[in-house]
Design a protein around this motif. Structure first.
Motif, PDB file in Angstrom:
ATOM      1  N   VAL A  33       0.842  -1.204   0.000  1.00  0.00           N
ATOM      2  CA  VAL A  33       0.000   0.000   0.000  1.00  0.00           C
ATOM      3  C   VAL A  33       0.876   1.254   0.000  1.00  0.00           C
ATOM      4  O   VAL A  33       0.631   2.205  -0.754  1.00  0.00           O
ATOM      5  N   LEU A  34       1.917   1.260   0.811  1.00  0.00           N
ATOM      6  CA  LEU A  34       2.832   2.404   0.856  1.00  0.00           C
ATOM      7  C   LEU A  34       3.523   2.607  -0.489  1.00  0.00           C
ATOM      8  O   LEU A  34       3.672   3.745  -0.957  1.00  0.00           O
ATOM      9  N   ALA A  35       3.950   1.515  -1.122  1.00  0.00           N
ATOM     10  CA  ALA A  35       4.612   1.619  -2.423  1.00  0.00           C
ATOM     11  C   ALA A  35       3.635   2.100  -3.494  1.00  0.00           C
ATOM     12  O   ALA A  35       3.990   2.911  -4.366  1.00  0.00           O
ATOM     13  N   ALA A  36       2.406   1.603  -3.429  1.00  0.00           N
ATOM     14  CA  ALA A  36       1.395   2.021  -4.406  1.00  0.00           C
ATOM     15  C   ALA A  36       1.089   3.509  -4.278  1.00  0.00           C
ATOM     16  O   ALA A  36       0.900   4.209  -5.278  1.00  0.00           O
TER      17      ALA A  36
ATOM     18  N   ALA B 253       6.887  -3.265   7.192  1.00  0.00           N
ATOM     19  CA  ALA B 253       6.239  -2.656   6.033  1.00  0.00           C
ATOM     20  C   ALA B 253       7.165  -1.693   5.300  1.00  0.00           C
ATOM     21  O   ALA B 253       7.141  -1.608   4.062  1.00  0.00           O
ATOM     22  N   GLN B 254       8.013  -0.972   6.039  1.00  0.00           N
ATOM     23  CA  GLN B 254       8.933  -0.032   5.406  1.00  0.00           C
ATOM     24  C   GLN B 254       9.934  -0.763   4.528  1.00  0.00           C
ATOM     25  O   GLN B 254      10.275  -0.297   3.424  1.00  0.00           O
ATOM     26  N   ALA B 255      10.413  -1.906   4.996  1.00  0.00           N
ATOM     27  CA  ALA B 255      11.352  -2.697   4.201  1.00  0.00           C
ATOM     28  C   ALA B 255      10.682  -3.209   2.932  1.00  0.00           C
ATOM     29  O   ALA B 255      11.282  -3.198   1.849  1.00  0.00           O
ATOM     30  N   VAL B 256       9.441  -3.651   3.053  1.00  0.00           N
ATOM     31  CA  VAL B 256       8.700  -4.135   1.883  1.00  0.00           C
ATOM     32  C   VAL B 256       8.513  -3.002   0.884  1.00  0.00           C
ATOM     33  O   VAL B 256       8.744  -3.170  -0.328  1.00  0.00           O
ATOM     34  N   LYS B 257       8.116  -1.842   1.370  1.00  0.00           N
ATOM     35  CA  LYS B 257       7.953  -0.688   0.490  1.00  0.00           C
ATOM     36  C   LYS B 257       9.248  -0.373  -0.248  1.00  0.00           C
ATOM     37  O   LYS B 257       9.264  -0.198  -1.479  1.00  0.00           O
ATOM     38  N   ASN B 258      10.361  -0.285   0.480  1.00  0.00           N
ATOM     39  CA  ASN B 258      11.635   0.069  -0.137  1.00  0.00           C
ATOM     40  C   ASN B 258      12.099  -0.992  -1.128  1.00  0.00           C
ATOM     41  O   ASN B 258      12.719  -0.668  -2.149  1.00  0.00           O
ATOM     42  N   ALA B 259      11.811  -2.253  -0.831  1.00  0.00           N
ATOM     43  CA  ALA B 259      12.157  -3.318  -1.772  1.00  0.00           C
ATOM     44  C   ALA B 259      11.385  -3.158  -3.079  1.00  0.00           C
ATOM     45  O   ALA B 259      11.941  -3.322  -4.177  1.00  0.00           O
TER      46      ALA B 259
END
Length: 338
Positions: free
Chosen positions: A30-33, A310-316
């Motif tokens: 969601v953060l990446a989107a 979640a921050q790591a997932v977003k950055n990945a």
């Protein structure tokens, strides 16, 4: 060829992989989107839709659920990827192979991710073995280290190939025009090291000026001094270095935290340096880069920590999108086609 697909492809995320399952993966997506990256959430459809429902407005984001009824658990064998075609990581890599996704990202079973990527995507022509490439904080920025776990037993030729792969990677993603390469050894002198290191040193010296900028041997301390942009080593040693660095960082911060709580004067001082320490902690946090790339396969595959938040997932996901937009795989193939 997947990497030649039109711009704007989504990133396939193994949304049920990792120690904590769907919650951090979905939140990170969601953060990446919201940051403009399209994501395919791969996993059990009903569970992922339920998790997405926790985020108001998520239906308007570039997010899509792709059903995968199976998941390879963290305690299962990497070889299970061969027979479990509907496992989430296999669905992710297949989406990349079919040109429906730009990259595969997983915080799940690292061995399964490597196996799935290699079996599904294959190797870049001229690359004998892919390597896991990661970044470690260093004086003046970061040091790129590989291999950190894909290959415990290696040949000298692997190290030379990885130096070339990492050089192109830094040019594409970090804008480093002539990144320097160091070979991890027990001394800076050319004659020091194991038989493997001596053979690799000769190969790397021969490549200097022909695809890589070889500095020479470096020692363990040079990784954190930033002596070279890239350090190459075998996967066994690289993994030990990585885990040692992560463990030492946690211990050091624990010591600092204890020291700042040891007296009233220390607590007052702690308030004054809190902002600076927070910045330092963020710089040393593995989630800064999100995931490590499996470089050398004919497609983009990123492997994160099982404990990723979640921050790591977003950055990945952001990093995977940058690699795709920068046409990393075609540029790696071109470098090995010379």
């Amino acid at each position: 060829m997947t990497a030649e697909a039109p711009a704007g492809l989504p990133i396939a995320l193994d949304a049920v992989g990792g120690d904590h399952g769907a919650p951090p993966n979905v939140e990170g997506a969601v953060l990446a989107a919201r940051a403009g990256v399209s994501v395919l959430l791969v996993g059990e459809r009903v569970a992922l839709h339920a998790e997405l429902g926790r985020y108001p407005g998520s239906s308007a984001l570039p997010l899509e659920v792709v059903d995968a009824p199976d998941v390879i658990g963290m305690d299962e064998h990497a070889s299970d990827v061969r027979g479990r075609t509907e496992a989430s990581i296999n669905v992710c890599t297949r989406l990349v192979k079919e040109g429906r996704a730009a990259a595969a990202v997983s915080m799940g079973h690292s061995g399964a991710t490597m196996a799935s990527a290699l079996l599904t995507l294959g190797r870049i022509k001229g690359v004998e073995r892919p390597a896991i490439l990661t970044h470690l904080p260093a004086r003046g920025g970061m040091t790129t280290l590989l291999d950190v776990g894909a290959n415990a037993d290696v040949k000298a030729s692997y190290l030379a190939q990885w130096a070339r792969l990492a050089t192109v990677y830094l040019k594409v993603l970090e804008g480093r025009e002539e990144p320097t390469v160091g070979l991890l050894s027990i001394g800076e002198e050319d004659h020091k090291g194991s038989a493997l290191v001596l053979e690799a040193h000769a190969l790397l010296r021969g490549l200097h000026g022909h695809g890589i900028n070889f500095h020479g041997n470096v020692e363990g301390r040079d990784i954190f001094l930033g002596t070279t942009d890239i350090v190459v080593t075998d996967g066994f040693t690289g993994n030990v270095v990585l885990k040692l660095a992560e463990g030492e960082a946690k211990v050091l911060f624990g010591w600092v935290r204890d020291a700042l709580k040891s007296s009233l004067k220390s607590k007052m001082g702690g308030l004054l340096v809190r902002g600076a320490l927070r910045g330092l902690a963020e710089r040393m946090d593995p989630s800064t880069y999100g995931a490590s790339i499996l470089v050398g396969v004919r497609g983009l595959a990123f492997i994160g920590h099982g404990s990723a938040d979640a921050q790591a997932v977003k950055n990945a996901l952001l990093r995977a999108d940058r690699a795709y937009q920068g046409r990393l795989v075609p540029r790696l193939e071109a470098a090995f086609g010379d």
